[in-house]
Enzyme design. Structure first.
Site, short mmCIF file in Angstrom:
data_model
loop_
_atom_site.label_atom_id
_atom_site.label_comp_id
_atom_site.label_asym_id
_atom_site.label_seq_id
_atom_site.Cartn_x
_atom_site.Cartn_y
_atom_site.Cartn_z
CG ASN A 1 11.12 -16.29 -12.24
OD1 ASN A 1 10.68 -16.99 -11.32
ND2 ASN A 1 11.27 -16.73 -13.48
CE LYS B 1 16.31 -17.96 -14.00
NZ LYS B 1 15.32 -18.90 -14.51
NE ARG C 1 7.27 -18.20 -13.92
CZ ARG C 1 7.93 -19.35 -13.86
NH1 ARG C 1 9.13 -19.40 -13.34
NH2 ARG C 1 7.39 -20.44 -14.33
CG HIS D 1 5.66 -23.01 -19.71
ND1 HIS D 1 5.85 -24.27 -20.26
CD2 HIS D 1 6.72 -22.78 -18.93
CE1 HIS D 1 6.98 -24.78 -19.81
NE2 HIS D 1 7.54 -23.89 -19.00
CG HIS E 1 7.19 -22.53 -23.53
ND1 HIS E 1 7.34 -21.19 -23.27
CD2 HIS E 1 8.13 -23.14 -22.75
CE1 HIS E 1 8.30 -21.00 -22.39
NE2 HIS E 1 8.80 -22.17 -22.05
N GLY F 1 11.22 -25.44 -23.93
CA GLY F 1 12.44 -25.07 -23.21
C GLY F 1 12.94 -26.32 -22.53
NE ARG G 1 8.86 -30.63 -14.51
CZ ARG G 1 8.91 -29.35 -14.89
NH1 ARG G 1 8.58 -29.00 -16.12
NH2 ARG G 1 9.27 -28.43 -14.03
CG MET H 1 17.40 -30.12 -29.20
SD MET H 1 16.97 -31.89 -29.16
CE MET H 1 15.38 -31.89 -28.34
N GLY I 1 13.83 -22.01 -25.60
CA GLY I 1 15.20 -22.40 -25.99
C GLY I 1 15.28 -23.37 -27.16
N GLY J 1 12.57 -24.48 -29.10
CA GLY J 1 11.69 -24.04 -30.19
C GLY J 1 12.30 -22.91 -31.01
CD GLU J 2 12.85 -18.18 -28.36
OE1 GLU J 2 13.94 -17.59 -28.25
OE2 GLU J 2 11.93 -18.06 -27.51
CG ASN J 3 18.06 -21.09 -30.00
OD1 ASN J 3 18.44 -20.12 -30.64
ND2 ASN J 3 17.66 -21.01 -28.75
CD GLU K 1 8.23 -17.45 -19.66
OE1 GLU K 1 9.37 -17.78 -19.99
OE2 GLU K 1 7.51 -18.13 -18.93
#
Ligand code: ADP
Length: 405
Positions: A10, A17, A93, A182, A210, A212, A243, A285, A332, A334-336, A386
């Protein structure tokens, strides 16, 4: 032994990455990151999963070629070198595939030219992705290199969802339409949600959230995307870390005419200094929740604006789909962030949506349901992956099969 490894790259403008995966079982062999490429203080962090012990290195890495060579050396130290016959392919990617690329694609000169042709609609991302591809090609010219596009999953959107209501000729001349981003995550998560429900993706309608630092929602009908919240660029849609998301476009004319701002200044304002960070000074967050717990009104308002927009999209996509089987939270936030999930669904009982607070509080790395058993619509937390999706698509393409076995 047959080749079963895939390297996923990526490439950003100043970072790379990477993950090396073994596609016999989808496991990670190594993960890492090179950042601040082109500076004196470039940093490489490499973690072989065999030992789990990270190695870090700081110093000048002049360009992407040097970065990939440094990565290659690190992999070689672990016996995982890029010259290994076990490496089957490299999966890249690529952010913008326009309308042309609806599927992962083996890269040749024509594909490179098309990615290049799309630079005007992805000026920040596609040049960096191209550099990554060319560097990897120079390193292993014999190896299949595959492009997996962020936009591909959204190419199934009907024209009614993809077109802006502007003059058609102007739109077509400049390729202005909603592309969505995404996509690799939305594809992976919508499929994983169907699996969690024990159903065939073709039979399931899912709203994927999604969330993040960048954030987007999508409406997925029977495995196909029918709407998504990002547009020509990732700026449209939800409130994000930095954004603005949706806004009256006339704000831009106003800032130019009355505020005397330049195009670049407004671009930076809306992409980098808006959203949560613009509203309260923080885009993480965790920090926002901490401030809310201390009674900070500005953080609370930022949170409320974020949730209000999210709820509007859940409602809109409910209407687009007609029947919703699941709402899936990922990435990030949404999962946490359980308070985000709870607040986004609060008050939507009439739509069959609810969150069980005990289930919502459970912390886990796996996909899980957080709705009460009696709920008409499943609410789920489905961690995105991903890199695994890119590797799976890459491996399937070079092996001539679409399924990971
Ligand atoms: P991206 O890939 O867009 O950079 P991620 O999906 O990694 O972003 O999400 C990063 C964001 O996730 C952070 O900015 C933060 O807001 C949020 N986040 C990460 N961990 C937590 C947590 N434990 N609680 C709440 N929010 C979290």
């Amino acid at each position: 032994m047959s080749s079963s490894r895939v390297l996923v790259l990526n490439s950003g403008s100043s970072s790379v990455k990477y993950q090396l995966l073994d596609m016999r079982d989808g496991s990670r062999l190594a993960v890492g990151l090179v950042e601040r490429i082109g500076e004196e203080t470039s940093r490489l962090k490499h973690t072989p999963l065999t030992t789990g012990e990270s190695r870090e290195w700081t110093g000048p890495i002049s360009d992407h070629e040097a970065a990939l060579k440094a990565v290659s050396e690190e992999l070689t130290r672990d016996g995982l070198g890029l010259d290994s016959p076990e490496l089957a392919a490299i999966g890249h990617r690529v952010v913008h595939g326009g309308l042309h690329f609806t599927e992962p694609t083996v890269i040749d000169d024509a594909v490179l030219a098309e990615i290049e042709r799309l630079i005007p609609v992805a000026p920040l991302h596609n040049p960096a992705n191209l550099t990554g591809i060319r560097t990897a090609q120079a390193l292993r010219p014999d190896l299949p290199q595959v492009a997996v596009f962020d936009t591909a999953f959204h190419t199934t959107m009907p024209e009614s969802a993809a077109r802006y209501a502007i003059d058609v000729k102007t739109a077509d001349e400049h390729r202005i339409r909603r592309y969505g981003f995404h996509g690799t995550s939305h594809a992976y998560v919508s499929r994983a949600t169907a699996e969690l429900l024990g159903k065939d993706p073709a039979d399931v309608n899912v709203i994927v959230l999604h969330l993040g630092n960048g954030a987007s929602a999508s409406a997925v009908e029977g495995g196909r995307c029918v709407d998504t919240s990002m547009g020509l660029t990732p700026l449209e849609g939800l409130v994000m870390g930095t954004r603005s998301g949706d806004m009256d476009p006339a704000v831009i004319f106003h800032l130019m005419r009355v505020g005397g701002m330049s195009t670049d200044e407004i671009d930076t304002l809306l992409n980098k200094k808006s959203g949560l960070i613009g509203l309260c000074g923080d885009n993480d967050m965790r920090e926002i929740r901490r401030r809310i717990d201390e009674g900070d009104e500005q953080a609370k308002l930022a949170f409320d604006i974020y949730i209000h927009r999210l709820k509007k999209y859940i409602g809109a996509y409910y209407a687009v789909l007609g029947r919703v089987d699941a709402v899936a939270f990922t990435a990030g936030v949404g999962e946490n962030a359980s308070p985000v999930r709870e607040a986004a669904v609060a008050g939507l009982e009439a739509l069959g949506l609810a969150v069980d607070s005990e289930l919502n509080a459970v912390r886990s790395d796996g996909p899980r349901l957080i709705s009460p058993e009696s709920a008409r619509v499943a609410v789920a937390v489905v961690p995105t992956d991903e890199e695994l999706e890119i590797a799976t698509q890459t491996y399937a393409l070079v092996n001539g099969s679409r399924n990971l076995t």
